[in-house]
Design an enzyme around this catalytic site. Structure first.
Site, PDB file in Angstrom:
ATOM      1  N   SER A 166       0.843  -1.193   0.000  1.00 20.64           N
ATOM      2  CA  SER A 166       0.000   0.000   0.000  1.00 20.64           C
ATOM      3  C   SER A 166       0.876   1.240   0.000  1.00 20.64           C
ATOM      4  O   SER A 166       1.645   1.472   0.942  1.00 20.64           O
ATOM      5  CB  SER A 166      -0.891   0.010   1.238  1.00 20.64           C
ATOM      6  N   HIS A 216      -1.395  -1.500  -4.150  1.00 22.30           N
ATOM      7  CA  HIS A 216      -2.617  -1.114  -3.450  1.00 22.30           C
ATOM      8  C   HIS A 216      -2.652   0.406  -3.278  1.00 22.30           C
ATOM      9  O   HIS A 216      -1.760   0.998  -2.668  1.00 22.30           O
ATOM     10  CB  HIS A 216      -2.664  -1.820  -2.093  1.00 22.30           C
ATOM     11  N   ASP A 275      -4.754   3.564  -1.909  1.00 21.20           N
ATOM     12  CA  ASP A 275      -5.803   3.911  -0.945  1.00 21.20           C
ATOM     13  C   ASP A 275      -6.352   5.300  -1.213  1.00 21.20           C
ATOM     14  O   ASP A 275      -5.664   6.300  -1.008  1.00 21.20           O
ATOM     15  CB  ASP A 275      -5.237   3.852   0.478  1.00 21.20           C
ATOM     16  N   MET A 286      -8.998   8.138  -0.213  1.00 24.80           N
ATOM     17  CA  MET A 286      -9.832   8.572   0.924  1.00 24.80           C
ATOM     18  C   MET A 286     -10.327   9.991   0.690  1.00 24.80           C
ATOM     19  O   MET A 286      -9.586  10.829   0.166  1.00 24.80           O
ATOM     20  CB  MET A 286      -9.007   8.528   2.214  1.00 24.80           C
ATOM     21  N   HIS A 324      -8.463   1.019  -3.918  1.00 27.48           N
ATOM     22  CA  HIS A 324      -9.362   0.826  -2.783  1.00 27.48           C
ATOM     23  C   HIS A 324     -10.052   2.149  -2.500  1.00 27.48           C
ATOM     24  O   HIS A 324      -9.443   3.067  -1.942  1.00 27.48           O
ATOM     25  CB  HIS A 324      -8.514   0.339  -1.589  1.00 27.48           C
ATOM     26  N   MET A 347     -12.165   4.424  -0.543  1.00 27.69           N
ATOM     27  CA  MET A 347     -12.784   4.685   0.763  1.00 27.69           C
ATOM     28  C   MET A 347     -13.452   6.049   0.671  1.00 27.69           C
ATOM     29  O   MET A 347     -13.029   7.024   1.307  1.00 27.69           O
ATOM     30  CB  MET A 347     -11.716   4.635   1.865  1.00 27.69           C
ATOM     31  N   MET A 356     -11.414  -5.774   5.655  1.00 28.51           N
ATOM     32  CA  MET A 356     -10.597  -4.853   6.450  1.00 28.51           C
ATOM     33  C   MET A 356     -10.309  -5.481   7.818  1.00 28.51           C
ATOM     34  O   MET A 356     -11.226  -5.971   8.482  1.00 28.51           O
ATOM     35  CB  MET A 356     -11.327  -3.524   6.671  1.00 28.51           C
ATOM     36  N   GLY A 396      -2.842   4.277   7.909  1.00 27.65           N
ATOM     37  CA  GLY A 396      -1.887   3.175   7.929  1.00 27.65           C
ATOM     38  C   GLY A 396      -1.356   2.993   9.343  1.00 27.65           C
ATOM     39  O   GLY A 396      -1.572   3.839  10.219  1.00 27.65           O
ATOM     40  N   ASP A 412      -6.620  -6.369   4.483  1.00 28.91           N
ATOM     41  CA  ASP A 412      -6.023  -5.030   4.538  1.00 28.91           C
ATOM     42  C   ASP A 412      -6.070  -4.483   5.959  1.00 28.91           C
ATOM     43  O   ASP A 412      -7.155  -4.299   6.521  1.00 28.91           O
ATOM     44  CB  ASP A 412      -6.815  -4.127   3.579  1.00 28.91           C
ATOM     45  N   GLY A 426      -2.835  -3.821   9.215  1.00 31.29           N
ATOM     46  CA  GLY A 426      -2.021  -4.457  10.251  1.00 31.29           C
ATOM     47  C   GLY A 426      -1.351  -5.754   9.823  1.00 31.29           C
ATOM     48  O   GLY A 426      -1.037  -6.594  10.674  1.00 31.29           O
TER      49      GLY A 426
END
Ligand code: DX5
Ligand code: ZN
Length: 218
Positions: A7, A32, A34, A36, A65, A67, A136, A143, A174, A176
């Site tokens: 990511s 990946h 992200d 947002m 992804h 969001m 998730m 992150g 996705d 941790g």
């Protein structure tokens, strides 16, 4: 077969092309990305302009992804910019079947993302349309958060659902993911592992890609 999806949220945004090159050379399959919007999640990140700028720099599968609220309005632009796979959040799509149909019609692979608390039954009737389900294991937005182990049985349940129906849907996890949590999710049935801080926060990101893959037993 485990696929690794670094990511770029945790990469150096002043040197993105270089960070992408490092993980591509390390053999990562997906990139990946992200996205947002500051509404669906409390953070603002990447738009289609960055996807477009990165596209000529990489042959990896661009795994976008979203969001964001109202993803239907932005999906065409992300696909035009070079997204290969687009994931929308079920929680942001009151007309999920319509949202997924648009992605398919525009020629990209289609995925649904579920927050940690969202039950699997929201995708029960769209599962055959999906190339991938993204589960998730943190609350989306940032992150470097801690893996939520309560999602592990959900991964197993989804894996069973896919097998029972004879589908080839990928399961992406996705949040941790590191060398400690990768084996847990792989064992539960995940095959695409997203990792941001564990890769780009490492002193040697290429080695981190290899280490996560190895820890997952691949
Ligand atoms: C979180 C994002 C993740 C994030 C993962 O909302 O969807 O993709 O980059 O970061 P790590 O791997 O650090 O948990
Ligand atoms: Zn993500």
């Amino acid at each position: 077969m485990i696929k690794i999806a670094p990511s770029i949220l945790s990469a150096d945004f002043a040197n993105l092309a270089q960070s992408v090159q490092v993980v591509e050379q390390a053999g990562a399959e997906y990139l990946h990305i992200d996205v947002m919007d500051g509404h669906f999640v409390p953070n603002i990140t990447i738009g289609p302009l960055i996807v477009k700028a990165l596209r000529p720099n990489s042959n990896m599968v661009f795994d976008v992804h979203l969001m964001i609220n109202n993803p239907d309005a932005y999906v065409p632009e992300f696909i035009k910019a070079g997204a290969d796979l687009v994931c929308v959040h079920a929680e942001a799509c009151p007309h999920l079947h319509r949202s997924l149909s648009q992605i398919k019609e525009l020629g990209a692979k289609v995925g649904v993302a579920l927050n940690p608390h969202t039950p699997l039954n929201v995708i029960e009737y769209v599962l055959p349309m999906l190339d991938l389900v993204l589960l998730m294991t943190v609350n989306p937005g940032f992150g470097g958060q801690k893996f939520i182990p309560e999602v592990l049985p959900k991964i197993k349940m989804l894996s069973n659902m896919i097998q029972e129906r004879g589908l080839a849907t990928e399961i992406e996890i996705d949040g941790g993911i590191n060398t400690e949590t990768a084996p847990l999710v792989a064992q539960a049935g995940a095959n695409v592992l997203v990792a941001g801080s564990a890769i780009f926060g490492a002193t040697n990101p290429a080695q981190a890609v290899a280490d996560i893959r190895k820890s997952a037993g691949a």
